[in-house]
Design a protein around this motif. Structure first.
Motif, PDB file in Angstrom:
ATOM      1  N   ARG A 145      18.663 -27.072  43.220  1.00 22.33           N
ATOM      2  CA  ARG A 145      17.624 -26.120  43.633  1.00 22.33           C
ATOM      3  C   ARG A 145      16.583 -26.810  44.500  1.00 22.33           C
ATOM      4  O   ARG A 145      16.445 -28.039  44.469  1.00 22.33           O
ATOM      5  N   ASP A 146      15.868 -26.004  45.243  1.00 20.56           N
ATOM      6  CA  ASP A 146      14.725 -26.499  45.985  1.00 20.56           C
ATOM      7  C   ASP A 146      13.577 -26.692  45.007  1.00 20.56           C
ATOM      8  O   ASP A 146      13.347 -25.856  44.139  1.00 20.56           O
ATOM      9  N   ARG A 169      14.631 -31.151  47.535  1.00 19.79           N
ATOM     10  CA  ARG A 169      15.745 -30.522  46.889  1.00 19.79           C
ATOM     11  C   ARG A 169      16.292 -31.448  45.817  1.00 19.79           C
ATOM     12  O   ARG A 169      16.251 -32.663  45.984  1.00 19.79           O
ATOM     13  N   VAL A 216      23.383 -25.841  47.080  1.00 17.14           N
ATOM     14  CA  VAL A 216      22.387 -26.326  48.040  1.00 17.14           C
ATOM     15  C   VAL A 216      23.014 -27.219  49.115  1.00 17.14           C
ATOM     16  O   VAL A 216      22.323 -27.656  50.027  1.00 17.14           O
TER      17      VAL A 216
END
Ligand SMILES: [Zn+2]
Length: 166
Positions: A36-37, A54, A96
């Motif tokens: 995830r960011d 990230r 991602v």
């Protein structure tokens, strides 16, 4: 120029990517980066918003389906994308980016990589020389797809942008 985005992953995941590259040598390995960011980009500025840091928290290894030239290219099919996104959703995270190896080639994106990459995703490349994983780098394609820009790959808190195996 916006800041170089940071991509974090822990030592275990780093080792897994390296091991996957060694395992498929002399062919390329590939897989998805799930995570995830960490922070939303600050308000968009006219110079271009800075990219969020990230974190990769899981991997989703893929089978390299190229049968024409598996030594120097890999392909991610729409099926792969769907499977990787499903795996990520089940963990409550996102796809991602993608990783692959460069057997006996430097850890730099090739023209083929650039032609087949999508903006936004992170692309980790690990070079594997004579079956041994070496340098690992990470890149993002610019929105206009004109070039890859490096990411600051941080492994287990260390700056490992130019790390090589001993
Ligand atoms: Zn490549």
């Amino acid at each position: 120029m916006s800041d170089i985005p940071i991509l974090r992953l822990n030592q275990e995941l780093s080792d897994k990517i390296r091991a996957h590259g060694a395992e498929t040598y002399p062919y390329e390995c590939c897989g998805a980066l799930l995570g995830r960011d960490l922070d939303a980009p600050t308000a968009p500025s006219s110079e271009g918003a800075s990219l969020a840091s990230r974190e990769v928290t899981a991997l989703f290894p893929l089978v390299n389906r190229r049968d024409d030239s598996p030594r120097n290219r890999f392909s991610v099919t729409s099926e792969d994308v769907r499977d990787a996104e499903k795996a990520a959703r089940e963990k409550g995270i996102d796809v991602v980016g993608w990783y692959h190896s460069h057997p006996d080639h430097p850890a730099k994106p090739s023209q083929f990589d650039q032609d087949h990459a999508w903006p936004w995703y992170s692309y980790i490349i690990v070079s594997v020389a004579n079956g041994r994983p070496e340098t690992m780098t990470s890149w993002r394609l610019t929105d206009d797809r004109s070039q890859f820009t490096p990411e600051n790959l941080q492994i287990a808190g260390k700056d490992a942008a130019a790390q090589s195996a001993p």
